[in-house]
Write a protein that holds these residues in place. Structure first.
Motif, PDB file in Angstrom:
ATOM      1  N   TRP A  85      11.168 -21.623  15.267  1.00 41.94           N
ATOM      2  CA  TRP A  85       9.852 -21.880  15.837  1.00 41.94           C
ATOM      3  C   TRP A  85       9.169 -20.559  16.165  1.00 41.94           C
ATOM      4  N   SER A  86       9.927 -19.614  16.722  1.00 44.52           N
ATOM      5  CA  SER A  86       9.376 -18.311  17.064  1.00 44.52           C
ATOM      6  C   SER A  86       8.929 -17.548  15.823  1.00 44.52           C
ATOM      7  N   LEU A  87       9.682 -17.670  14.732  1.00 48.79           N
ATOM      8  CA  LEU A  87       9.281 -16.998  13.493  1.00 48.79           C
ATOM      9  C   LEU A  87       8.025 -17.623  12.893  1.00 48.79           C
ATOM     10  N   ALA A  88       7.849 -18.913  13.080  1.00 50.17           N
ATOM     11  CA  ALA A  88       6.651 -19.579  12.568  1.00 50.17           C
ATOM     12  C   ALA A  88       5.429 -19.265  13.427  1.00 50.17           C
ATOM     13  N   GLU A  89       5.650 -18.984  14.682  1.00 46.28           N
ATOM     14  CA  GLU A  89       4.579 -18.744  15.648  1.00 46.28           C
ATOM     15  C   GLU A  89       4.694 -17.286  16.110  1.00 46.28           C
ATOM     16  N   ARG A  90       4.209 -16.347  15.305  1.00 41.74           N
ATOM     17  CA  ARG A  90       4.390 -14.928  15.576  1.00 41.74           C
ATOM     18  C   ARG A  90       3.346 -14.410  16.564  1.00 41.74           C
ATOM     19  N   ASN A  91       3.369 -14.946  17.768  1.00 38.96           N
ATOM     20  CA  ASN A  91       2.499 -14.463  18.835  1.00 38.96           C
ATOM     21  C   ASN A  91       3.208 -14.676  20.163  1.00 38.96           C
ATOM     22  N   ARG A  92       2.468 -14.609  21.238  1.00 34.93           N
ATOM     23  CA  ARG A  92       3.063 -14.733  22.572  1.00 34.93           C
ATOM     24  C   ARG A  92       3.712 -16.103  22.779  1.00 34.93           C
ATOM     25  N   ALA A  93       3.148 -17.131  22.185  1.00 37.83           N
ATOM     26  CA  ALA A  93       3.714 -18.473  22.326  1.00 37.83           C
ATOM     27  C   ALA A  93       5.092 -18.549  21.671  1.00 37.83           C
ATOM     28  N   GLY A  94       5.284 -17.883  20.554  1.00 42.10           N
ATOM     29  CA  GLY A  94       6.582 -17.860  19.907  1.00 42.10           C
ATOM     30  C   GLY A  94       7.632 -17.165  20.760  1.00 42.10           C
ATOM     31  N   THR A  95       7.210 -16.109  21.461  1.00 40.57           N
ATOM     32  CA  THR A  95       8.122 -15.418  22.370  1.00 40.57           C
ATOM     33  C   THR A  95       8.495 -16.327  23.539  1.00 40.57           C
ATOM     34  N   ALA A  96       7.530 -17.086  24.035  1.00 38.06           N
ATOM     35  CA  ALA A  96       7.799 -18.014  25.136  1.00 38.06           C
ATOM     36  C   ALA A  96       8.738 -19.138  24.698  1.00 38.06           C
ATOM     37  N   LEU A  98      11.046 -18.905  22.415  1.00 39.04           N
ATOM     38  CA  LEU A  98      12.376 -18.302  22.320  1.00 39.04           C
ATOM     39  C   LEU A  98      12.990 -18.108  23.703  1.00 39.04           C
ATOM     40  N   LEU A  99      12.176 -17.742  24.685  1.00 33.17           N
ATOM     41  CA  LEU A  99      12.664 -17.628  26.061  1.00 33.17           C
ATOM     42  C   LEU A  99      13.157 -18.981  26.570  1.00 33.17           C
ATOM     43  N   LEU A 100      12.427 -20.038  26.282  1.00 31.23           N
ATOM     44  CA  LEU A 100      12.862 -21.373  26.686  1.00 31.23           C
ATOM     45  C   LEU A 100      14.163 -21.775  25.993  1.00 31.23           C
ATOM     46  N   ALA A 101      14.336 -21.390  24.739  1.00 34.40           N
ATOM     47  CA  ALA A 101      15.582 -21.692  24.035  1.00 34.40           C
ATOM     48  C   ALA A 101      16.764 -20.966  24.675  1.00 34.40           C
ATOM     49  N   VAL A 102      16.562 -19.711  25.069  1.00 33.12           N
ATOM     50  CA  VAL A 102      17.625 -18.939  25.715  1.00 33.12           C
ATOM     51  C   VAL A 102      17.953 -19.545  27.079  1.00 33.12           C
ATOM     52  N   LEU A 103      16.949 -19.941  27.825  1.00 34.97           N
ATOM     53  CA  LEU A 103      17.182 -20.576  29.128  1.00 34.97           C
ATOM     54  C   LEU A 103      17.875 -21.929  28.956  1.00 34.97           C
ATOM     55  N   THR A 104      17.554 -22.634  27.889  1.00 31.16           N
ATOM     56  CA  THR A 104      18.217 -23.903  27.598  1.00 31.16           C
ATOM     57  C   THR A 104      19.697 -23.693  27.332  1.00 31.16           C
ATOM     58  N   VAL A 105      20.028 -22.646  26.580  1.00 27.26           N
ATOM     59  CA  VAL A 105      21.433 -22.341  26.307  1.00 27.26           C
ATOM     60  C   VAL A 105      22.174 -22.059  27.608  1.00 27.26           C
ATOM     61  N   ALA A 106      21.565 -21.280  28.495  1.00 28.61           N
ATOM     62  CA  ALA A 106      22.213 -20.968  29.773  1.00 28.61           C
ATOM     63  C   ALA A 106      22.417 -22.234  30.605  1.00 28.61           C
ATOM     64  N   ALA A 107      21.411 -23.101  30.649  1.00 30.15           N
ATOM     65  CA  ALA A 107      21.528 -24.337  31.427  1.00 30.15           C
ATOM     66  C   ALA A 107      22.579 -25.270  30.839  1.00 30.15           C
ATOM     67  N   LEU A 108      22.610 -25.386  29.516  1.00 30.54           N
ATOM     68  CA  LEU A 108      23.614 -26.233  28.874  1.00 30.54           C
ATOM     69  C   LEU A 108      25.015 -25.674  29.090  1.00 30.54           C
TER      70      LEU A 108
END
Length: 120
Positions: A85-96, A98-108
């Protein structure tokens, strides 16, 4: 479950999360080095999936096997989905995203530890 794997995933996710927050503040897109770090996290998660399934098969603890394995698989899928998703959305939203995906991994990961401990 191995405490070292839990710690490694949480530390790596924390480092990736901090770097992604810095990218968000600076309004920069995700660079290739971040995807290398996400690849390292993914390799640890693959190892955790294998080790978790083996540990589940060998334990006589009261662990919900289907729930545990579904969390392991979901944890494994979160980063690739966020990365694509981040690669498809190469702007600030894509970075956000990816941050949510990393936080999801930590929570899981924290939830996986709780499931293994028997707190369903």
């Amino acid at each position: 479950m191995n405490g070292w794997v839990l710690g490694a995933v949480l530390v790596l996710s924390g480092v990736a999360g901090i770097l992604l927050v810095v990218h968000l503040i600076r309004d920069r897109v995700v660079e290739d080095g971040m995807f290398v770090l996400l690849g390292v996290i993914e390799l640890v998660l693959i190892g955790q999936l294998v080790a978790g399934c083996v540990a589940l098969a060998q334990t006589d603890r009261d662990v919900s096997g289907a729930l545990f394995v579904s969390y392991l698989i979901g944890n494994l899928c979160a980063l690739p989905i966020g990365a694509f998703w981040s690669l498809a959305e190469r702007n600030r939203a894509g970075t956000a995203v990816l941050l949510l995906a990393v936080l999801t991994v930590a929570a899981l990961e924290v939830r996986l530890d709780a499931i293994w401990a028997g707190a369903v």
